[in-house]
Design a protein around this motif. Structure first.
Motif, PDB file in Angstrom:
ATOM      1  N   PRO A   1       0.799  -1.232   0.000  1.00 26.98           N
ATOM      2  CA  PRO A   1       0.000   0.000   0.000  1.00 26.98           C
ATOM      3  C   PRO A   1       0.829   1.278   0.000  1.00 26.98           C
ATOM      4  CG  PRO A   1       0.102  -0.917   2.199  1.00 26.98           C
ATOM      5  CD  PRO A   1       0.836  -1.884   1.314  1.00 26.98           C
ATOM      6  N   GLY A   2       2.133   1.166  -0.221  1.00 27.64           N
ATOM      7  CA  GLY A   2       2.974   2.363  -0.240  1.00 27.64           C
ATOM      8  C   GLY A   2       4.231   2.144   0.586  1.00 27.64           C
ATOM      9  N   PRO A   3       4.952   3.207   0.905  1.00 27.09           N
ATOM     10  CA  PRO A   3       6.192   3.070   1.683  1.00 27.09           C
ATOM     11  C   PRO A   3       5.937   2.389   3.024  1.00 27.09           C
ATOM     12  CG  PRO A   3       5.993   5.282   0.774  1.00 27.09           C
ATOM     13  CD  PRO A   3       4.684   4.609   0.528  1.00 27.09           C
ATOM     14  N   PHE A   4       6.915   1.608   3.463  1.00 31.41           N
ATOM     15  CA  PHE A   4       6.832   0.959   4.777  1.00 31.41           C
ATOM     16  C   PHE A   4       6.851   2.042   5.843  1.00 31.41           C
ATOM     17  CE2 PHE A   4       8.849  -1.293   8.421  1.00 31.41           C
ATOM     18  CZ  PHE A   4       7.884  -2.274   8.600  1.00 31.41           C
ATOM     19  N   ASN A   5       5.835   2.061   6.722  1.00 34.20           N
ATOM     20  CA  ASN A   5       5.699   3.194   7.627  1.00 34.20           C
ATOM     21  C   ASN A   5       5.828   2.809   9.095  1.00 34.20           C
ATOM     22  OD1 ASN A   5       2.951   2.736   8.883  1.00 34.20           O
ATOM     23  ND2 ASN A   5       2.355   2.733   6.720  1.00 34.20           N
ATOM     24  N   LEU A   6       5.846   3.829   9.924  1.00 33.03           N
ATOM     25  CA  LEU A   6       6.079   3.670  11.360  1.00 33.03           C
ATOM     26  C   LEU A   6       4.991   2.825  12.027  1.00 33.03           C
ATOM     27  CD1 LEU A   6       7.599   4.450  13.954  1.00 33.03           C
ATOM     28  CD2 LEU A   6       6.276   6.562  14.002  1.00 33.03           C
ATOM     29  N   LYS A   7       3.740   3.002  11.622  1.00 29.78           N
ATOM     30  CA  LYS A   7       2.651   2.290  12.286  1.00 29.78           C
ATOM     31  C   LYS A   7       2.699   0.795  11.987  1.00 29.78           C
ATOM     32  CE  LYS A   7      -0.236   6.350  12.702  1.00 29.78           C
ATOM     33  NZ  LYS A   7      -1.569   6.948  12.691  1.00 29.78           N
ATOM     34  N   GLU A   8       3.044   0.438  10.772  1.00 31.79           N
ATOM     35  CA  GLU A   8       3.259  -0.983  10.465  1.00 31.79           C
ATOM     36  C   GLU A   8       4.373  -1.551  11.335  1.00 31.79           C
ATOM     37  OE1 GLU A   8       2.705  -1.917   5.882  1.00 31.79           O
ATOM     38  OE2 GLU A   8       3.811  -0.040   6.134  1.00 31.79           O
ATOM     39  N   HIS A   9       5.444  -0.781  11.468  1.00 36.21           N
ATOM     40  CA  HIS A   9       6.612  -1.219  12.240  1.00 36.21           C
ATOM     41  C   HIS A   9       6.240  -1.450  13.707  1.00 36.21           C
ATOM     42  CE1 HIS A   9      11.243  -0.581  12.825  1.00 36.21           C
ATOM     43  NE2 HIS A   9      10.850  -1.812  13.085  1.00 36.21           N
ATOM     44  N   VAL A  10       5.430  -0.558  14.266  1.00 32.71           N
ATOM     45  CA  VAL A  10       5.011  -0.707  15.659  1.00 32.71           C
ATOM     46  C   VAL A  10       4.181  -1.975  15.840  1.00 32.71           C
ATOM     47  CG1 VAL A  10       3.618   0.301  17.510  1.00 32.71           C
ATOM     48  CG2 VAL A  10       5.089   1.770  16.128  1.00 32.71           C
ATOM     49  N   LEU A  11       3.242  -2.225  14.944  1.00 32.80           N
ATOM     50  CA  LEU A  11       2.397  -3.412  15.075  1.00 32.80           C
ATOM     51  C   LEU A  11       3.203  -4.700  14.909  1.00 32.80           C
ATOM     52  CD1 LEU A  11      -0.851  -2.292  13.224  1.00 32.80           C
ATOM     53  CD2 LEU A  11      -0.570  -2.718  15.661  1.00 32.80           C
ATOM     54  N   ILE A  12       4.175  -4.694  14.028  1.00 28.72           N
ATOM     55  CA  ILE A  12       5.048  -5.865  13.889  1.00 28.72           C
ATOM     56  C   ILE A  12       5.810  -6.092  15.191  1.00 28.72           C
ATOM     57  CG2 ILE A  12       7.082  -6.772  12.684  1.00 28.72           C
ATOM     58  CD1 ILE A  12       6.055  -5.204  10.198  1.00 28.72           C
ATOM     59  N   THR A  13       6.250  -5.015  15.832  1.00 28.24           N
ATOM     60  CA  THR A  13       6.971  -5.133  17.099  1.00 28.24           C
ATOM     61  C   THR A  13       6.055  -5.644  18.206  1.00 28.24           C
ATOM     62  OG1 THR A  13       8.411  -3.313  16.415  1.00 28.24           O
ATOM     63  CG2 THR A  13       8.410  -3.885  18.747  1.00 28.24           C
ATOM     64  N   ILE A  14       4.767  -5.287  18.179  1.00 30.93           N
ATOM     65  CA  ILE A  14       3.817  -5.837  19.153  1.00 30.93           C
ATOM     66  C   ILE A  14       3.683  -7.344  18.951  1.00 30.93           C
ATOM     67  CG2 ILE A  14       1.429  -5.792  19.955  1.00 30.93           C
ATOM     68  CD1 ILE A  14       3.053  -3.307  20.671  1.00 30.93           C
ATOM     69  N   PHE A  15       3.620  -7.787  17.702  1.00 30.55           N
ATOM     70  CA  PHE A  15       3.654  -9.228  17.419  1.00 30.55           C
ATOM     71  C   PHE A  15       4.898  -9.855  18.055  1.00 30.55           C
ATOM     72  CE2 PHE A  15       0.666  -9.248  13.633  1.00 30.55           C
ATOM     73  CZ  PHE A  15      -0.080 -10.327  14.059  1.00 30.55           C
ATOM     74  N   ALA A  16       6.044  -9.217  17.848  1.00 29.63           N
ATOM     75  CA  ALA A  16       7.296  -9.744  18.397  1.00 29.63           C
ATOM     76  C   ALA A  16       7.275  -9.755  19.916  1.00 29.63           C
ATOM     77  CB  ALA A  16       8.475  -8.913  17.879  1.00 29.63           C
ATOM     78  N   ASN A  17       6.670  -8.732  20.533  1.00 32.54           N
ATOM     79  CA  ASN A  17       6.551  -8.710  21.996  1.00 32.54           C
ATOM     80  C   ASN A  17       5.819  -9.942  22.511  1.00 32.54           C
ATOM     81  OD1 ASN A  17       7.893  -6.338  22.624  1.00 32.54           O
ATOM     82  ND2 ASN A  17       6.068  -5.059  22.479  1.00 32.54           N
ATOM     83  N   CYS A  18       4.791 -10.363  21.786  1.00 34.26           N
ATOM     84  CA  CYS A  18       4.054 -11.570  22.184  1.00 34.26           C
ATOM     85  C   CYS A  18       4.978 -12.788  22.190  1.00 34.26           C
ATOM     86  CB  CYS A  18       2.875 -11.808  21.244  1.00 34.26           C
ATOM     87  SG  CYS A  18       1.588 -10.540  21.301  1.00 34.26           S
ATOM     88  N   GLY A  19       5.851 -12.875  21.202  1.00 37.36           N
ATOM     89  CA  GLY A  19       6.777 -14.003  21.138  1.00 37.36           C
ATOM     90  C   GLY A  19       7.886 -13.933  22.155  1.00 37.36           C
ATOM     91  N   ALA A  20       8.254 -12.716  22.565  1.00 34.00           N
ATOM     92  CA  ALA A  20       9.365 -12.556  23.510  1.00 34.00           C
ATOM     93  C   ALA A  20       8.912 -12.627  24.961  1.00 34.00           C
ATOM     94  CB  ALA A  20      10.060 -11.210  23.262  1.00 34.00           C
ATOM     95  N   GLY A  21       7.583 -12.561  25.202  1.00 34.34           N
ATOM     96  CA  GLY A  21       7.095 -12.427  26.569  1.00 34.34           C
ATOM     97  C   GLY A  21       7.096 -13.687  27.401  1.00 34.34           C
ATOM     98  N   GLY A  22       7.170 -14.845  26.791  1.00 33.96           N
ATOM     99  CA  GLY A  22       7.167 -16.091  27.554  1.00 33.96           C
ATOM    100  C   GLY A  22       5.767 -16.618  27.796  1.00 33.96           C
TER     101      GLY A  22
END
Length: 756
Positions: free
Chosen positions: A124-145
């Motif tokens: 949908p266009g340039p990779f943006n900050l909001k996409e990056h934040v949501l991807i990091t929230i996904f990663a937080n779920c994996g890192a949380g134990g």
């Protein structure tokens, strides 16, 4: 525009326990257009671009992959002697170039979903900050134990009993999802309120800004992104030394090197198994691995944690040990294991009824009462005090503000309580409907009861235990959330939940740990959900997108944690049994070992035979009263002498709960963590505030990422093939204090220790 200086007498409001304003000041007709918390004003931008897409194909693709990879790595390394925690910051860095690559290569033509009118674009266009934040929230779920994996491990590896895989899977899923059901009840207080600022989130905000904002390099300096990569490269390169070539650097205990044959000297000086006087580490993982980055904690919280550490290890434990209270000299001064009256490890097989998997009372009465090391005993006492102190502290210091918040959120004037971030979110984005949370709550409670009551009641916990655990977690979520949202410290409910079910339903180890997990982790998950929501609040992410990412990320992470654990527990022979493992095998499960000890203390033997006249430690119950009353004089003095600002910095729940991470954290971890935190968040913050605001959180993220990347690199290239560093004195991962674990009572025989 109001004043941006919130300091009084040199004490920043954000670093104090000053009673927060319940309404942002209005000057004329204009509301202060910023946060009342100084660290937030220095870190979080007050702008938003609502046109940026957030929940895109790139978000789902990179987010789920990040969640799966981090879940696998953290559970895989969690079973190993040298544990490695791979945080979401690692994924946060890696996905940025991947997102930009997808934006440059994927087709932008809309794709229609079959049998619907829905369309989406892979690009949908340039990779943006909001996409990056949501991807990091996904990663937080994996890192949380996933805490429930400990239950699965002790059943299969320690108690060596059968467990239905579906019951285990449901246990992992429901314990992680349960807290989301009532997190929605507290969003108004813990997310929308500008005074609930969640300090740890500012590290992530700083890194996001460094990675995305275009910044001109200052003359003679570095941009924030250049600074990040410089520190990251240094941290990555350096960690090969303590992580591979010279592991002893992680805990340097000079006292033991001087007095090599003295048990007392090594008890005092050992950083891993003693009091840690003079011990320190030259390894960022020593500083941050167990207690989190000290750079993300306010200095008053660090000092309160240090005060609690000193109270336990340097006051209570030495007095108890050298006066031989509770026969303390028969046991190590610092240990999380259980012992019998002769100082030997407690033989659990002698008191466990194998057929019914509960306590054999006759066998227990003919064997021995259960004993703990002096440190472990007082740690439980301080846990009792932490619980009651949390209730009284929040009631005294925050009760009126909670009431004011409640009145404002239920009145038309509630927007006056908001800062600029809350107003932007309400203006541009639709809130998550409350019924979403209600559906999750009802469904998860039903599945929880099925997991425990079905499958031949393998988990032993009856239906009323689930409901009671939910009630406890719900009651404590708000007061503990206030503490975490302002201090970055989270007092745990693990001990009080063990205590309650231990009295109500004694002799059943799995019922005890299941109740603890449903009560403690559901609260912890609720606060994790709210912390991520606050990150989305700062970064202006649509709340419904945040909710979906957290929910799906949690389900995916729970599934991967369970699958990884089940695979290793069924494929690695003698996993978690160091006495049967081949020499050099890393599968020793140090965290699961502590959990197993707790299941013995609270589940099999039970508090009735530990903390009443039937046991050794009834006096520790006085800590409940001590904790309840201790905040009262601090509150009274703060009201009587409001001009003395430091009185309000005394935070009794943090002091009493200061050593709550011990074990697995040890003295060297606390001392190193406190030293680094005080240096940066007191000295640097006061003397070089501009540098601190620009670089501190970036420094924290870069150090974490460097250690994580090098740790994974070392494992994949060398350690997975059993290739370790050169054999020499510094390769030992201990602190060379072998006598620190020895008893000093006459006649106690322990292998490797002198007999007094």
């Amino acid at each position: 525009m109001g004043s941006r200086n919130f300091e009084e007498d040199g004490v920043p409001q954000a670093l104090s326990l000053e009673k927060p304003q319940t309404e942002i000041k209005i000057i004329g007709d204009e509301e202060v257009n910023d946060s009342p918390i100084e660290q937030v004003r220095l870190t979080v931008p007050i702008t938003d671009d609502p046109s940026q897409p957030a929940l895109t194909f790139r978000t789902w693709f990179l987010g789920i992959i990040s969640c799966v990879v981090l879940s696998f790595l953290n559970r895989f390394f969690g079973f190993r002697q040298n544990q490695l925690s791979v945080g979401s910051i690692s994924a946060q860095i890696i996905v940025l170039p991947l997102g930009k690559l997808m934006a440059a290569t994927l087709p932008s033509k809309p794709i229609r979903v079959p049998l619907t009118k829905w369309t989406f674009s892979m690009n949908p266009g340039p990779f943006n900050l909001k996409e990056h934040v949501l991807i990091t929230i996904f990663a937080n779920c994996g890192a949380g134990g996933v805490y429930a994996v400990y239950i699965i491990t002790i059943v299969k590896a320690f108690y060596k009993r059968k467990l239905n895989p579906l019951a285990a899977m449901l246990l992992a899923q429901t314990t992680q999802l349960l807290g989301y059901g009532w997190a929605g009840l507290f969003r108004k207080y813990l997310v929308d309120s500008p005074f609930m600022w969640w300090p740890a989130n500012l590290v992530q905000v700083s890194l996001f800004r460094a990675l995305h904002e275009k910044e001109k390099r200052p003359k003679g300096g570095l941009t924030r992104l250049q600074f990040f990569f410089m520190v990251f490269a240094s941290s990555f390169a350096y960690y090969v030394v303590p992580g591979y070539l010279f592991p002893t650097l992680s805990a340097l205990s000079f006292v033991c090197w001087i007095w090599k044959n003295s048990v007392t000297a090594q008890q005092i000086g050992a950083g891993l198994n003693g009091l840690g006087i003079g011990s320190f580490g030259l390894d960022w993982s020593t500083v941050a691995s167990f207690l989190g980055s000290p750079l993300a904690s306010p200095v008053f919280a660090i000092i309160n944690v240090l005060a609690g550490f000193i109270l336990n290890l340097y006051v209570l434990v030495p007095i108890a040990y050298w006066t031989n209270t509770y026969e303390a000299k028969r046991f190590p001064i610092f240990s999380s294991h259980t012992f019998d009256s002769t100082g030997q490890p407690y033989n659990i097989s002698r008191i466990l009824n194998e057929a019914t998997f509960d306590l054999d009372h006759d066998a227990f009465n003919s064997y021995s009462k259960l004993y703990l090391s002096p440190f472990f005993a007082f740690n439980y006492g301080l846990s009792f005090a932490t619980l009651t102190a949390t209730i009284s502290h929040v009631a005294l210091f925050d009760g009126s503000d909670i009431w004011q918040m409640w009145k404002r959120t239920t009145s038309a004037a509630r927007d006056k309580f908001a800062d600029v971030h809350t107003r932007l979110m309400k203006k541009h984005y639709e809130a998550v409907p409350q019924w979403w949370f209600h559906i999750i709550l009802v469904a998860t409670v039903a599945l929880s009861i099925y997991a425990c009551e079905g499958f031949d009641k393998q988990l032993q916990l009856p239906w009323w235990g689930i409901l009671l655990a939910c009630a406890i977690a719900l009651f404590f979520t708000l007061p503990i959330g206030i503490i975490q949202a302002t201090t970055n410290q989270q007092p745990g409910l693990n001990v009080i939940t063990e205590l309650i079910i231990g009295y109500m339903y004694p002799g059943r180890p799995l019922a005890n740990v299941a109740f603890k997990t449903y009560g403690y982790i559901s609260m912890s998950q609720a606060l994790s959900f709210l912390a991520d929501f606050k990150l989305g609040h700062y970064m202006k992410i649509p709340p419904k997108s945040m909710f979906l990412v957290q929910l799906i990320g949690t389900v995916v992470a729970s599934s991967v944690y369970f699958g990884t654990a089940w695979w290793l527990l069924t494929s690695v022979e003698h996993i978690c049994d160091p006495s049967a493992l081949p020499e050099g095998s890393p599968w020793t499960c140090p965290g699961d070992d502590v959990f197993y000890s707790a299941s013995i203390i609270w589940g099999i033997v039970g508090p009735g035979k530990m903390f009443t006249k039937e046991g050794v430690y009834p006096a520790l119950n006085w800590f409940f009263l001590v904790g309840l009353l201790a905040p009262v004089p601090i509150w009274f003095l703060s009201r009587k002498f409001p001009e003395i600002k430091w009185i309000r910095l005394i935070h009794i729940p943090i002091i009493f709960g200061g050593t709550g991470n011990m074990p697995p954290a040890r003295a060297v971890h606390y001392l190193s963590w406190a030293a680094v935190g005080i240096f940066f968040n007191y000295y640097v913050y006061r003397r070089f505030k501009g540098w601190w605001a620009r670089h501190t959180y970036i420094l924290s993220a870069a150090l974490d990422a460097g250690v994580a990347f090098m740790g994974v690199f070392l494992f994949l290239t060398l350690q997975s093939y059993d290739i370790f560093g050169p054999h020499w004195w510094g390769l030992d991962s201990t602190d060379h204090c072998p006598l620190a674990t020895c008893p000093t009572a006459p006649g106690i025989v322990i292998e490797g220790c002198p007999v007094f």
